[in-house]
Design an enzyme around this catalytic site. Sequence first.
Site, PDB file in Angstrom:
ATOM      1  N   HIS A 509       2.966 -10.205   7.667  1.00 31.87           N
ATOM      2  CA  HIS A 509       2.082 -10.324   6.505  1.00 31.87           C
ATOM      3  C   HIS A 509       2.597 -11.379   5.526  1.00 31.87           C
ATOM      4  O   HIS A 509       2.988 -11.078   4.404  1.00 31.87           O
ATOM      5  CB  HIS A 509       1.938  -8.955   5.807  1.00 31.87           C
ATOM      6  CG  HIS A 509       1.032  -8.026   6.555  1.00 31.87           C
ATOM      7  ND1 HIS A 509       1.509  -6.967   7.314  1.00 31.87           N
ATOM      8  CD2 HIS A 509      -0.313  -7.999   6.669  1.00 31.87           C
ATOM      9  CE1 HIS A 509       0.492  -6.328   7.854  1.00 31.87           C
ATOM     10  NE2 HIS A 509      -0.642  -6.933   7.485  1.00 31.87           N
ATOM     11  N   HIS A 513      -0.319 -15.570   8.160  1.00 31.11           N
ATOM     12  CA  HIS A 513      -1.374 -14.617   8.545  1.00 31.11           C
ATOM     13  C   HIS A 513      -2.616 -14.861   7.674  1.00 31.11           C
ATOM     14  O   HIS A 513      -3.740 -14.889   8.190  1.00 31.11           O
ATOM     15  CB  HIS A 513      -0.866 -13.177   8.375  1.00 31.11           C
ATOM     16  CG  HIS A 513      -1.953 -12.150   8.436  1.00 31.11           C
ATOM     17  ND1 HIS A 513      -2.761 -11.960   9.538  1.00 31.11           N
ATOM     18  CD2 HIS A 513      -2.399 -11.268   7.492  1.00 31.11           C
ATOM     19  CE1 HIS A 513      -3.639 -11.001   9.286  1.00 31.11           C
ATOM     20  NE2 HIS A 513      -3.448 -10.563   8.049  1.00 31.11           N
ATOM     21  N   ASP A 550      -4.250 -10.302   1.808  1.00 30.88           N
ATOM     22  CA  ASP A 550      -2.999  -9.527   1.972  1.00 30.88           C
ATOM     23  C   ASP A 550      -1.943  -9.966   0.965  1.00 30.88           C
ATOM     24  O   ASP A 550      -0.732  -9.779   1.192  1.00 30.88           O
ATOM     25  CB  ASP A 550      -2.439  -9.705   3.399  1.00 30.88           C
ATOM     26  CG  ASP A 550      -3.009  -8.679   4.370  1.00 30.88           C
ATOM     27  OD1 ASP A 550      -3.445  -7.605   3.903  1.00 30.88           O
ATOM     28  OD2 ASP A 550      -3.035  -8.959   5.589  1.00 30.88           O
ATOM     29  N   ASP A 676      -9.303 -10.630  10.469  1.00 30.45           N
ATOM     30  CA  ASP A 676      -8.007 -10.029  10.134  1.00 30.45           C
ATOM     31  C   ASP A 676      -7.236  -9.576  11.380  1.00 30.45           C
ATOM     32  O   ASP A 676      -6.017  -9.680  11.425  1.00 30.45           O
ATOM     33  CB  ASP A 676      -8.264  -8.831   9.197  1.00 30.45           C
ATOM     34  CG  ASP A 676      -7.002  -8.360   8.520  1.00 30.45           C
ATOM     35  OD1 ASP A 676      -6.039  -9.134   8.460  1.00 30.45           O
ATOM     36  OD2 ASP A 676      -6.990  -7.211   8.028  1.00 30.45           O
TER      37      ASP A 676
END
Length: 792
Positions: A509, A513, A550, A676
């Site tokens: 994360h 990403h 995120d 995602d």
Amino acid sequence: MIISRIYIFNVLIFQKGPSDVGCNWLISSSAPDHVKVLLAFPRGERQAEVIGLACERLGWYVTEVRDTEEALDQFQARCHEIVIIDRRGRYCQQADEICRALNNIHHQASIIIAIVKKSFFTVSDQDKISTLQVLDNGYNRALIECSSTEIVMNELIGIYANEVQPKLQLAVAHSLYLAVHRCRDMVHVTNDRHFIQFANEVSEKLLGYKLEELLNKNLSEIVICENFTLMNQQLQKGREFHGNMNCKRKSDETIMISSRIIPFCAYGRRPTHYIYIYDTTYLLENVEVTSTSSSHLHPRGSSHSLRSFDIGSVGSDLQRRSSVAKLHNLPLEAPITKVISLLTTAMTDAVSPDVVAQIDKAIEILKTTELYEPYVREADEIFNDPVTSDLIGALISAPQYSRDSRRSSNDSSGRVSQVQRILHQQPLKTMSKSPRAPRDIEILLDGCFNWEFDIFRLELLSGRRPLYYLGMNLMNRYSVPARLNCDERTLQNWLTVIEVNYNVANSYHNSTHAADVLQATARFMESDRLKVLLDPLDEVAALVAAAAHDIDHPGKSSQFLCNAGNKLAILYNDLSVLESHHAALTFRLTLSDEDVNIFKNLDAETYKIVRYNVIDMILATEMTKHFEHLAKFVNVCSIRTEESQSEPFSDPVDSSVLLLPENVSLVKRMMIKCADVSNPTRPLTFCIEWTKRIAEEYFRQTDEEKKKKLPVVMPMFDRSTCSIPKSQIGFIDYIINDMMEAWNAFIDIPEMITYMKQNYEKWKEYNERGISTLQDVERLQQSAELQMPQST
Ligand code: AMP
Ligand code: ZN
């Protein structure tokens, strides 16, 4: 023999009526072997005998009478369907007297026949039509005297089929009409242009109009459907529509009533009439209760307008209907109430006990269960593989209550003040002034819409700042600065601040990403379908949401934060902890500085829309809501796949339905969700790298849980024992496959499915080859087989 033929004829005639209204059941006395015939012959004679014999052979009942008095008595007692009166010669006057007397009783379903001589039709005045004379005297027809029983039988059958039965049908129609007129649900029948042709008694009471005022009024003057477009679409297709109607009373008050509209084709294929049935039984009870003191309705939902039902006197279905009706008449209505109401109606109408039981069960589930919270069937093999059960369980179940109240050190409160610092750091300032990326990055970004785009190379070339470079490139392609009316520099600053707030220490994360999700989102939006469906602001919101979705991820799951009593879990009450944080921080950072605020030039209304959409999409990435989002999307947006095209009832998706704002939202949620978790659908080398990164992050969480003696959320994700291929097989089986199939059917990017299938087979192969731990996977990455260029 004859009788059975008549019976078939009889059935055929009745089937000519409205296809869905069986009225046979009302006409029990019409069965041909029970026809009652009254013979009025002043003197018993041969003709009466012949008719009597013919009736007997048909199995009909005959009553013989001689005079008016007797005829009246018998007719009143038995209501004969056919009356035959001797009107020959000197009996003419008496016959007419009997006919008049019977007509006065007004038995509409009966046929009165005059027996006449042959000469009746031939010798009368040339200008006069003899039959008219008979009709004028109240007979339905004349029958020439006849001594042949066979001929009389045939005549009688003809009369029965052509004259008695239509009258009986009419009588049935009248009784149905009366039922509708008097029933407690409000009913309107309109023509095909929605002009009222019929309104029942209750209409006066509920709407305050006289029936004469309602007739020929356009219904749209009184009744407004909440979902008019959908209603019209359904009706045009000849389908029944269920929905809430706002009914305007003469006094201008509006009542919301749950209603259904049934298109009816009296002839041809297009609806000739629309039948509006409003579920007003419960409202009516209020009217009756209140009408003693006041002539109009109490406001809906006010306590004194509710009357308790006499539970003892009604069946359970009725009780259920009543309570559903109560719910319906509350000012606010949840769709689930509508669904339960429809099912309840279906259950009441269902004939088969099995169907009734199934609907009943469905209603129970709808009433009591968290509808979108999936549960794993006991027998499912998910339990056979502990890695899969750990992973899927952790992803889709909402955090359990915290068992440990220790605080973690995660703290983002100082981040807003960081913005200034970040903005004024020299390298960033310099970069802000020179938006051109180095040449090799530019070359790479030329292919930024390819599904095989190498995000890891961008990570490397950009010095771990892929979000900035890719973001600038993609957002310019989508004219984000122009659409937000901000300068390019503000966008650069925004991307910089967002990227800096991703944790570089996270193996998965991090901003790579985020960049990957942004790239997938942009690729999806290049599809023809999304180009039609999304408007420019939708596209901007999607890019912003993807880039920030995120932000400040701690590298631990929400469940971990709840278990650790982290301050984010406390702030968000253990609910959607991470996603709430990502959305909130995105806006906090954006609004914290004019030089970063890409929304600063939007008017208040537009800002509100963009903000809503960004938040909605970020929150949609929460995996505990995975099945909810997927189910809603599939229900509304499901496109015919090759297999389903052969199914007769599968409809291709209706684009006007898709364009409804709530459905566009479902699409946007699905878009960011698919972006995602698109890593299993990327080329194998990328897929393996992502897997390695997420596994490492999971392992670190387990390590920390053990170290801090916190509950271990995914015990199988232990670096020494976990089978990585198995985790991926489970992840694709339970989360990825169905979603990507549905998404591909919608936007048509088949390479996603090809890669997903290839990767799935590879993970199976690796599992069989004994590849399991992170080290095994790293060795695999170094091996010659993965150093070869991947075919697409
Ligand atoms: P997000 O945290 O928004 O990225 O949500 C995606 C969720 O899916 C995260 O909880 C990830 O841990 C999980 N996930 C994504 N890719 C994989 C993968 N290849 N294997 C297992 N879990 C994954
Ligand atoms: Zn994510």
